[in-house]
Design a protein around this motif. Structure first.
Motif, PDB file in Angstrom:
ATOM      1  N   PHE A  40       9.131  16.956 -16.407  1.00 51.73           N
ATOM      2  CA  PHE A  40       9.031  15.556 -16.011  1.00 51.73           C
ATOM      3  C   PHE A  40      10.372  14.834 -16.095  1.00 51.73           C
ATOM      4  N   VAL A  41      11.469  15.614 -16.275  1.00 49.82           N
ATOM      5  CA  VAL A  41      12.799  15.016 -16.225  1.00 49.82           C
ATOM      6  C   VAL A  41      13.011  14.440 -14.829  1.00 49.82           C
ATOM      7  N   GLY A  42      13.438  13.214 -14.745  1.00 44.21           N
ATOM      8  CA  GLY A  42      13.657  12.571 -13.451  1.00 44.21           C
ATOM      9  C   GLY A  42      12.403  12.003 -12.823  1.00 44.21           C
ATOM     10  N   ALA A  43      11.255  12.067 -13.545  1.00 45.72           N
ATOM     11  CA  ALA A  43       9.996  11.572 -12.979  1.00 45.72           C
ATOM     12  C   ALA A  43      10.050  10.074 -12.699  1.00 45.72           C
ATOM     13  N   GLY A  44      10.700   9.327 -13.587  1.00 45.66           N
ATOM     14  CA  GLY A  44      10.808   7.887 -13.384  1.00 45.66           C
ATOM     15  C   GLY A  44      11.608   7.560 -12.137  1.00 45.66           C
ATOM     16  N   ALA A  45      12.764   8.220 -11.994  1.00 53.61           N
ATOM     17  CA  ALA A  45      13.602   7.982 -10.816  1.00 53.61           C
ATOM     18  C   ALA A  45      12.888   8.430  -9.542  1.00 53.61           C
ATOM     19  N   ARG A  46      12.178   9.555  -9.625  1.00 50.64           N
ATOM     20  CA  ARG A  46      11.440  10.049  -8.453  1.00 50.64           C
ATOM     21  C   ARG A  46      10.336   9.075  -8.054  1.00 50.64           C
ATOM     22  N   SER A  47       9.612   8.552  -9.037  1.00 51.46           N
ATOM     23  CA  SER A  47       8.522   7.611  -8.748  1.00 51.46           C
ATOM     24  C   SER A  47       9.058   6.335  -8.106  1.00 51.46           C
ATOM     25  N   VAL A  48      10.144   5.809  -8.678  1.00 51.88           N
ATOM     26  CA  VAL A  48      10.747   4.593  -8.122  1.00 51.88           C
ATOM     27  C   VAL A  48      11.279   4.870  -6.724  1.00 51.88           C
ATOM     28  N   PHE A  68       0.827  -1.201   0.000  1.00 52.80           N
ATOM     29  CA  PHE A  68       0.000   0.000   0.000  1.00 52.80           C
ATOM     30  C   PHE A  68       0.867   1.259   0.000  1.00 52.80           C
ATOM     31  N   GLY A  69       1.898   1.254   0.842  1.00 53.46           N
ATOM     32  CA  GLY A  69       2.780   2.408   0.905  1.00 53.46           C
ATOM     33  C   GLY A  69       3.525   2.635  -0.393  1.00 53.46           C
ATOM     34  N   GLY A  70       4.047   1.551  -0.976  1.00 54.79           N
ATOM     35  CA  GLY A  70       4.794   1.676  -2.219  1.00 54.79           C
ATOM     36  C   GLY A  70       3.952   2.205  -3.364  1.00 54.79           C
ATOM     37  N   LEU A  71       2.752   1.654  -3.538  1.00 49.33           N
ATOM     38  CA  LEU A  71       1.865   2.115  -4.613  1.00 49.33           C
ATOM     39  C   LEU A  71       1.460   3.569  -4.413  1.00 49.33           C
ATOM     40  N   SER A  72       1.139   3.934  -3.167  1.00 53.45           N
ATOM     41  CA  SER A  72       0.731   5.312  -2.874  1.00 53.45           C
ATOM     42  C   SER A  72       1.889   6.280  -3.116  1.00 53.45           C
ATOM     43  N   GLY A  73       3.085   5.909  -2.669  1.00 52.70           N
ATOM     44  CA  GLY A  73       4.250   6.764  -2.847  1.00 52.70           C
ATOM     45  C   GLY A  73       4.647   6.925  -4.300  1.00 52.70           C
ATOM     46  N   GLY A  74       4.619   5.827  -5.059  1.00 55.82           N
ATOM     47  CA  GLY A  74       4.974   5.899  -6.477  1.00 55.82           C
ATOM     48  C   GLY A  74       4.023   6.788  -7.250  1.00 55.82           C
ATOM     49  N   LEU A  75       2.712   6.665  -6.976  1.00 58.42           N
ATOM     50  CA  LEU A  75       1.712   7.492  -7.655  1.00 58.42           C
ATOM     51  C   LEU A  75       1.890   8.960  -7.299  1.00 58.42           C
TER      52      LEU A  75
END
Length: 307
Positions: A272-280, A219-226
């Motif tokens: 959105f540069v770095g969005a992938g790294a930020r989401s992960v 739950f935490g991981g999905l919420s944080g990634g979104l």
């Protein structure tokens, strides 16, 4: 056994939040450094920087370990009071809005708030917690960001001294508006999503107030990634402001608009540069944070009941 008080409740959540956030930030610091350097490298020049931003083609070099550890001590040290203030305030505010007594859970009070009411309470409490944590969060991010991008010095003390000397004490709060604009919606998305996952779990599996570790991790991981992905543009602006590239959010947008030749699509891509790294990063941080926080919070609560 002494009855629980608001002071004891706040203390338990304060300690749990501080310890859990420090652990999560320490574990994931290298990815945060990578994300920050990618964002900084997307600008034409880092004001005052070394120009040694880490990029994918330089990921596996002899300098990688040193570069990814930049700002580690400052980040983790600042994360403890940040997490403590945020979650101590969040839980206290949520309990008051629900009309609970100290140590009381909603199910014990016979409270079943509707989805919208529960979301509203979580949102207000999340913003209150984030604002309370800003006194520790913003200076931590200013110092850590400049260390991560090679600005000003090689230690938190050195960076803080240079900032105060050149910009005054207010320099430690540079980017406060952009950080708040990023973190207010981030916290709302994070907590509303996480609390909804929790309530769904309790309805289906008859939870007893403590979320199982596996469920809290997911739950935490999905919420944080979104939340991390949706607020990435604000994070990119914050990085440019804190590293001295621009002086405010409007200035960031004007600069990007000019750099992209008037293309709004180009501005959007830059934000959105770095969005992938930020989401992960947030997926991993929240996967570590929430189960740790839930376990510590439950332990402290049990200790108070025993006392």
């Amino acid at each position: 056994m002494a009855p629980p008080t608001w002071a004891s409740e706040f203390k338990g959540n304060f300690c749990a939040g501080g310890a859990a956030l420090a652990l999560a930030y320490a574990t994931m610091h290298p990815l945060d450094t990578f994300k920050t350097q990618v964002q900084a490298a997307s600008t034409s020049t880092m004001a005052g920087g070394t120009g040694s931003a880490l990029t994918l083609n330089r990921l596996f070099t002899q300098e990688t370990g040193r570069m990814l550890s930049r700002g580690f001590v400052a980040s983790v040290t600042g994360a403890a009071p940040q997490g403590a203030l945020r979650f101590g305030t969040y839980e206290l505010c949520k309990a008051h809005l629900l009309g609970l007594e100290p140590g009381q859970r909603p199910e014990e009070a016979g409270l079943t708030p509707g989805v919208l009411q529960a979301a509203g309470i979580s949102a207000v409490s999340a913003v209150a917690g984030d604002l309370a944590s800003s006194v520790a969060k913003v200076p931590r991010e200013v110092i850590t960001t400049r260390l991560q991008t090679g600005l000003y010095g090689n230690s938190a003390t050195e960076v803080a001294q240079v900032i105060i000397k050149t910009e005054g004490p207010q320099g430690l709060f540079r980017g406060f508006a952009s950080t708040t604009a990023r973190d207010a919606p981030f916290m709302v998305i994070l907590f509303v999503t996480y609390e909804n996952f929790r309530r769904a779990h309790e309805r289906i599996w008859s939870g007893e107030g403590k979320v199982p570790t596996a469920a809290s991790t997911i739950f935490g991981g999905l919420s944080g990634g979104l939340a991390g992905f949706l607020t990435s543009p604000f994070d990119a602006m914050k990085t440019r402001i804190m590293t001295g590239k621009d002086k405010g959010m409007r200035a960031v947008l004007r600069t990007l608009y000019t750099e992209q030749g008037g293309s709004m699509g180009g501005v959007g891509r830059k934000l959105f540069v770095g969005a992938g790294a930020r989401s992960v990063w947030w997926l991993c941080v929240c996967s570590i944070f929430f189960p740790t926080y839930e376990a510590l919070k439950h332990t402290f609560a049990q200790g108070r009941r025993v006392d």
